[in-house]
Motif scaffolding. Structure first.
Motif, PDB file in Angstrom:
ATOM      1  N   GLU A  83      -1.221   7.491  13.032  1.00 27.62           N
ATOM      2  CA  GLU A  83      -1.114   6.270  12.232  1.00 27.62           C
ATOM      3  C   GLU A  83      -2.294   6.157  11.271  1.00 27.62           C
ATOM      4  N   THR A  84      -2.011   5.676  10.067  1.00 29.33           N
ATOM      5  CA  THR A  84      -3.065   5.406   9.090  1.00 29.33           C
ATOM      6  C   THR A  84      -2.953   3.962   8.624  1.00 29.33           C
ATOM      7  N   GLY A  85      -4.077   3.405   8.213  1.00 29.36           N
ATOM      8  CA  GLY A  85      -4.104   2.017   7.757  1.00 29.36           C
ATOM      9  C   GLY A  85      -4.976   1.180   8.660  1.00 29.36           C
ATOM     10  N   PHE A  86      -5.162  -0.080   8.277  1.00 26.68           N
ATOM     11  CA  PHE A  86      -5.943  -0.997   9.104  1.00 26.68           C
ATOM     12  C   PHE A  86      -5.148  -1.363  10.353  1.00 26.68           C
ATOM     13  N   ILE A  87      -5.871  -1.638  11.418  1.00 26.48           N
ATOM     14  CA  ILE A  87      -5.234  -1.782  12.714  1.00 26.48           C
ATOM     15  C   ILE A  87      -4.228  -2.932  12.741  1.00 26.48           C
ATOM     16  N   HIS A  88      -4.479  -4.026  12.013  1.00 28.22           N
ATOM     17  CA  HIS A  88      -3.524  -5.133  12.065  1.00 28.22           C
ATOM     18  C   HIS A  88      -2.213  -4.778  11.372  1.00 28.22           C
ATOM     19  N   ASP A  89      -2.267  -3.900  10.362  1.00 23.34           N
ATOM     20  CA  ASP A  89      -1.030  -3.454   9.728  1.00 23.34           C
ATOM     21  C   ASP A  89      -0.227  -2.559  10.664  1.00 23.34           C
ATOM     22  N   VAL A  90      -0.915  -1.665  11.366  1.00 24.22           N
ATOM     23  CA  VAL A  90      -0.238  -0.811  12.344  1.00 24.22           C
ATOM     24  C   VAL A  90       0.331  -1.656  13.472  1.00 24.22           C
ATOM     25  N   LEU A  91      -0.438  -2.643  13.923  1.00 22.93           N
ATOM     26  CA  LEU A  91       0.029  -3.554  14.968  1.00 22.93           C
ATOM     27  C   LEU A  91       1.310  -4.255  14.535  1.00 22.93           C
ATOM     28  N   ARG A  92       1.356  -4.730  13.288  1.00 23.40           N
ATOM     29  CA  ARG A  92       2.541  -5.419  12.790  1.00 23.40           C
ATOM     30  C   ARG A  92       3.776  -4.520  12.854  1.00 23.40           C
TER      31      ARG A  92
END
Length: 352
Positions: A292-301
């Protein structure tokens, strides 16, 4: 033969906590939260320094004074309306306060705060800026998975708060994951400390601990040294024999910032429904990262949209305040009950 001069004892006042009906005592010069720690009354709390608002409540009656605090935790209008921070409240009469946030499970699992003598047993680099230390205690400290303690390194006369990174089933030796900051007093002192140096552990503190005997999903969200309390919760969950789904989201910048991957691989093989989901915000070319790439809250979403039974979930988020502030609305939008979202903001140490 001269007479011994007796020091006057501090005045003692009563504190009544509503709506739970609990009464306790507090001495003049002692904050209400410290009095609760001493008597084993587990009130909601976080930083203990007037920065996080976790212990905010309403003063119904009584005479108090507030020590220095952040207006981000208690605004001027809130103070004028009678709200106080228990970690900053000194008492000069009997008082009654109304708790804005309280947890029956938390109150039922209260542990009195104590100081435990210990010695540094190990220092292990995990990444370029994170180390794991081990402390052997002279006697075991009872705590719940996810709680933290104050560590005092006596050689350097420095005290800082860190979360236990091991499961409570190992109370004689505690592990802590510490992030090194440029000029950080404690992390610098630990790097210079010797095995066997004296360290006092005072605790346990914290209300972000594992809730037991629940069947919905468990969602863990962390970054940096926020790994420690979440690792403790995860290891405790694995040892409990409970079979609920568990998802651990961990945010880092690059592959070099990830650690303990072998532990997660082992747990994924042993636990019935566990996945570790790291996300890199700044992956580097050529590092071979395929996750996964991106900020953690975006991945969480993205992942929460695919999960079932989120309304029955327990969510635990630990790490830097900006990360938690970004994750909380994502959890709420995914129908996680706000009363079942537990977090611990890792605020920087207060400067002298």
């Amino acid at each position: 033969m001269g007479q011994e001069m007796l020091q006057p004892r501090p005045a003692v006042h009563k504190v009544r906590l509503e709506p739970v009906g609990i009464e306790m005592e507090v001495e003049e010069g002692e904050t209400v939260l410290d009095a609760a720690f001493r008597q084993g009354v587990a009130l909601p709390h976080g930083c203990k320094e007037g920065q996080c608002a976790a212990c905010k409540c309403i003063l119904n009656e009584g005479d108090v004074e507030l020590l220095k605090y952040s207006t981000f935790a208690l605004s001027d209008p809130e103070k004028e309306s009678g709200q106080v921070l228990l970690c900053r409240t000194l008492v000069y009469s009997d008082i009654e306060v109304e708790l804005l946030n309280y947890d029956e499970d938390l109150l039922s699992r209260s542990i009195a705060v104590r100081a435990f003598p210990g010695r540094l047993a190990g220092v292990e680099p995990l990444t370029h800026d994170i180390v794991r230390i081990a402390i052997d205690l002279e006697e075991p400290m009872k705590f719940w998975a996810g709680q933290f303690a104050d560590l005092t390194l006596h050689g350097a006369q420095i005290t800082r708060s860190y979360s236990m990174g091991n499961a409570p089933r190992e109370p004689d030796r505690l592990e802590f994951i510490i992030k090194k900051y440029p000029g950080g007093a404690f992390s610098t002192a630990i790097a210079q400390a010797k095995i066997g140096d004296t360290i006092t552990v005072k605790g346990p503190y914290g209300s972000c601990f594992r809730r037991e005997q629940r069947t919905g999903p468990m969602v863990l969200v962390g970054g940096g040294s926020g790994m420690a309390p979440l690792m403790s919760i995860l290891l405790d969950q694995a040892a409990s024999g409970e079979t609920r789904p568990v998802r651990f989201f961990y945010g880092a910048r690059t592959v070099q910032d990830l650690f303990a991957l072998e532990i997660f691989a082992d747990l994924e093989a042993r636990m019935p429904d566990f996945k570790f989901i790291p996300a890199l915000s700044h992956p580097e070319d050529g590092d071979g990262w395929a996750g996964e790439t991106g900020f953690i809250h975006d991945v969480l979403r993205r992942h929460l949209l695919e999960m079932d039974d989120t309304e029955e979930a327990d969510a635990y988020s630990c790490g830097p305040p900006p990360m938690i502030d970004a994750a909380l609305p994502i959890l709420q939008m995914a129908d996680v009950d706000p009363a079942r979202i537990y977090f611990d903001k890792f605020t920087p140490a207060t400067q002298p």
